[in-house]
Scaffold this motif. Structure first.
Motif, PDB file in Angstrom:
ATOM      1  N   LEU A 265      39.844  70.361  40.974  1.00  0.00           N
ATOM      2  CA  LEU A 265      40.059  68.935  41.200  1.00  0.00           C
ATOM      3  C   LEU A 265      39.058  68.094  40.407  1.00  0.00           C
ATOM      4  N   ALA A 266      37.836  68.595  40.257  1.00  0.00           N
ATOM      5  CA  ALA A 266      36.824  67.855  39.501  1.00  0.00           C
ATOM      6  C   ALA A 266      37.224  67.706  38.036  1.00  0.00           C
ATOM      7  N   LEU A 267      37.884  68.705  37.490  1.00  0.00           N
ATOM      8  CA  LEU A 267      38.358  68.613  36.104  1.00  0.00           C
ATOM      9  C   LEU A 267      39.382  67.500  35.948  1.00  0.00           C
ATOM     10  N   LEU A 268      40.074  67.184  37.036  1.00  0.00           N
ATOM     11  CA  LEU A 268      41.069  66.103  37.007  1.00  0.00           C
ATOM     12  C   LEU A 268      40.455  64.763  37.415  1.00  0.00           C
ATOM     13  N   GLY A 269      39.148  64.752  37.627  1.00  0.00           N
ATOM     14  CA  GLY A 269      38.470  63.515  38.018  1.00  0.00           C
ATOM     15  C   GLY A 269      38.580  63.188  39.487  1.00  0.00           C
ATOM     16  N   VAL A 270      38.934  64.179  40.304  1.00  0.00           N
ATOM     17  CA  VAL A 270      39.086  63.973  41.745  1.00  0.00           C
ATOM     18  C   VAL A 270      37.977  64.726  42.472  1.00  0.00           C
ATOM     19  N   LYS A 271      37.302  64.043  43.376  1.00  0.00           N
ATOM     20  CA  LYS A 271      36.255  64.683  44.156  1.00  0.00           C
ATOM     21  C   LYS A 271      36.888  65.400  45.345  1.00  0.00           C
ATOM     22  N   GLY A 272      36.749  66.716  45.356  1.00  0.00           N
ATOM     23  CA  GLY A 272      37.353  67.508  46.416  1.00  0.00           C
ATOM     24  C   GLY A 272      36.646  67.322  47.743  1.00  0.00           C
ATOM     25  N   PRO A 273      37.367  67.372  48.841  1.00  0.00           N
ATOM     26  CA  PRO A 273      36.757  67.203  50.171  1.00  0.00           C
ATOM     27  C   PRO A 273      36.087  68.487  50.637  1.00  0.00           C
ATOM     28  N   GLY A 274      35.406  68.406  51.754  1.00  0.00           N
ATOM     29  CA  GLY A 274      34.855  69.595  52.400  1.00  0.00           C
ATOM     30  C   GLY A 274      35.932  70.226  53.260  1.00  0.00           C
ATOM     31  N   TRP A 275      36.710  71.106  52.666  1.00  0.00           N
ATOM     32  CA  TRP A 275      37.889  71.652  53.339  1.00  0.00           C
ATOM     33  C   TRP A 275      37.537  72.273  54.692  1.00  0.00           C
ATOM     34  N   LEU A 276      36.445  73.031  54.708  1.00  0.00           N
ATOM     35  CA  LEU A 276      36.075  73.747  55.925  1.00  0.00           C
ATOM     36  C   LEU A 276      34.828  73.191  56.590  1.00  0.00           C
ATOM     37  N   THR A 277      34.224  72.178  55.978  1.00  0.00           N
ATOM     38  CA  THR A 277      33.007  71.580  56.548  1.00  0.00           C
ATOM     39  C   THR A 277      33.257  70.208  57.150  1.00  0.00           C
TER      40      THR A 277
ATOM     41  N   PRO B 114      34.898  68.035  59.850  1.00  0.00           N
ATOM     42  CA  PRO B 114      35.535  68.280  61.156  1.00  0.00           C
ATOM     43  C   PRO B 114      36.979  67.809  61.236  1.00  0.00           C
ATOM     44  N   ASN B 115      37.338  66.804  60.436  1.00  0.00           N
ATOM     45  CA  ASN B 115      38.707  66.285  60.476  1.00  0.00           C
ATOM     46  C   ASN B 115      39.683  67.115  59.651  1.00  0.00           C
ATOM     47  N   LEU B 116      39.157  67.991  58.776  1.00  0.00           N
ATOM     48  CA  LEU B 116      40.013  68.754  57.875  1.00  0.00           C
ATOM     49  C   LEU B 116      40.021  70.253  58.159  1.00  0.00           C
ATOM     50  N   ALA B 117      39.005  70.749  58.841  1.00  0.00           N
ATOM     51  CA  ALA B 117      38.826  72.194  58.967  1.00  0.00           C
ATOM     52  C   ALA B 117      40.045  72.885  59.578  1.00  0.00           C
ATOM     53  N   LEU B 118      40.538  72.367  60.706  1.00  0.00           N
ATOM     54  CA  LEU B 118      41.674  72.996  61.383  1.00  0.00           C
ATOM     55  C   LEU B 118      42.910  72.988  60.499  1.00  0.00           C
ATOM     56  N   PHE B 119      43.165  71.876  59.819  1.00  0.00           N
ATOM     57  CA  PHE B 119      44.357  71.771  58.976  1.00  0.00           C
ATOM     58  C   PHE B 119      44.218  72.615  57.705  1.00  0.00           C
ATOM     59  N   SER B 120      42.990  72.788  57.224  1.00  0.00           N
ATOM     60  CA  SER B 120      42.776  73.646  56.060  1.00  0.00           C
ATOM     61  C   SER B 120      43.111  75.094  56.394  1.00  0.00           C
ATOM     62  N   VAL B 121      42.679  75.548  57.564  1.00  0.00           N
ATOM     63  CA  VAL B 121      43.019  76.904  57.989  1.00  0.00           C
ATOM     64  C   VAL B 121      44.525  77.022  58.215  1.00  0.00           C
ATOM     65  N   ALA B 122      45.133  75.972  58.759  1.00  0.00           N
ATOM     66  CA  ALA B 122      46.583  75.984  58.976  1.00  0.00           C
ATOM     67  C   ALA B 122      47.341  76.134  57.661  1.00  0.00           C
ATOM     68  N   LEU B 123      46.870  75.469  56.601  1.00  0.00           N
ATOM     69  CA  LEU B 123      47.515  75.591  55.291  1.00  0.00           C
ATOM     70  C   LEU B 123      47.436  77.026  54.774  1.00  0.00           C
ATOM     71  N   VAL B 124      46.283  77.663  54.972  1.00  0.00           N
ATOM     72  CA  VAL B 124      46.151  79.063  54.556  1.00  0.00           C
ATOM     73  C   VAL B 124      47.091  79.947  55.374  1.00  0.00           C
TER      74      VAL B 124
END
Length: 304
Positions: A151-163, A165-175
């Protein structure tokens, strides 16, 4: 000799009684399966119900009634795990239904390397869940992970997928969806190829568009496959533990805890009675949600 008499002579049984099905096998043939079922399911279930009402260790148990259940629902992090479990199950099962149907439609169409692509889609199902969790933990690292670096190569700052608290559960769900959508796709493929071609021919004669074909022919006639995918995915989502534990261990904090991970933490801490009560809560939750859902899906199928 009448047909009924000949049938009785062939089977070797007496007259068929009203309301009783004849079988070529005696009832004691069921005994081994009944013993295995009682030992591996009934006995542990009854034992769990009893020990959930006690404060127990490996050496003794004190009966305390429903105190464990009261404490379970008083603790915010335990209730958080209960809510997360339902959210996780709904998200993963709904995404598997949508993506499984879309991939099945693609992989039953006339495309190049269709057989190879089917193998690729199904391959993640065969991989160890723990291995998948460890791999995606590395890929989703907030600074050095390949996903955020891409994402950084595209100029987008990636979120903390697993760090986060608002994204962690949904990140695991995507996997979870990535790993399990292959099974949903295979079930849908089996359902789609079983639809008689006469329906599509009749729709073509009536001038149906591709969208009308899908909405009025494919979707209703693939309902048995949809019911199977929803049921299996929903139960799997409610019971999830291994992927959660491999990727986040319920963190950060209690943000991605599910009932299963909370139960495991309670066992680790020595609260055996409380964790057993959590097992009973999970059992009841699955029964309350899955049984009516299954009845609803089967009733709709029965009205076709």
């Amino acid at each position: 000799m009448s047909v009924a008499t000949a049938t009785e002579a062939t089977i070797g049984h007496g007259p068929v009684r009203a309301g009783k099905r004849e079988t070529a096998y005696p009832g004691w043939f069921l005994l081994p399966a009944a013993v295995i079922y009682a030992v591996l399911f009934l006995l542990p279930t009854i034992s769990s119900l009893y020990f959930s009402l006690t404060r127990w260790t490996l050496f003794d148990a004190t009966f305390i009634g429903f105190e464990n259940f009261a404490q379970f629902f008083r603790e915010p992090f335990l209730v958080k795990g209960l809510v997360n479990t339902v959210i996780y199950a709904v998200v993963t099962s709904s995404m598997k239904v949508v993506l499984g149907m879309a991939l099945a439609l693609l992989l039953t169409s006339r495309i190049v390397a269709r057989g190879y692509l089917r193998s690729v889609v199904f391959f993640p199902v065969l991989v160890s869940t723990i291995g998948v969790g460890i791999t995606f933990t590395v890929l989703m690292h907030p600074t050095n992970g390949m996903i955020n670096e891409g994402l950084a190569l595209l100029g987008v700052k990636g979120p903390g997928w697993l760090t986060n608290p608002n994204l962690a559960l949904f990140s695991v769900a995507l996997v979870d969806v990535w790993k399990g959508v292959g099974l949903a796709t295979v079930i849908y493929i089996a359902g789609l190829v079983a639809i008689p071609k006469d329906y599509y021919e009749a729709a073509r004669i009536d001038g149906a568009t591709p969208w009308q074909n899908f909405w009025f022919v494919t979707l209703p006639l693939s309902r048995p496959a949809t019911a199977t995918v929803i049921t299996l995915s929903f139960i799997g989502g409610l019971r999830t533990f291994d992927l959660i534990w491999a990727m986040t261990k319920g963190g950060p904090g209690f943000a991605s805890d599910t009932i299963a991970s909370v139960i495991y933490k309670q066992y680790q801490a020595g609260f055996f009675g409380l964790s057993t009560a959590g097992n009973v809560v999970l059992f009841i939750l699955i029964a309350i949600l899955v049984v009516p859902l299954t009845m609803l899906l089967n009733r709709k199928r029965g009205h076709e």
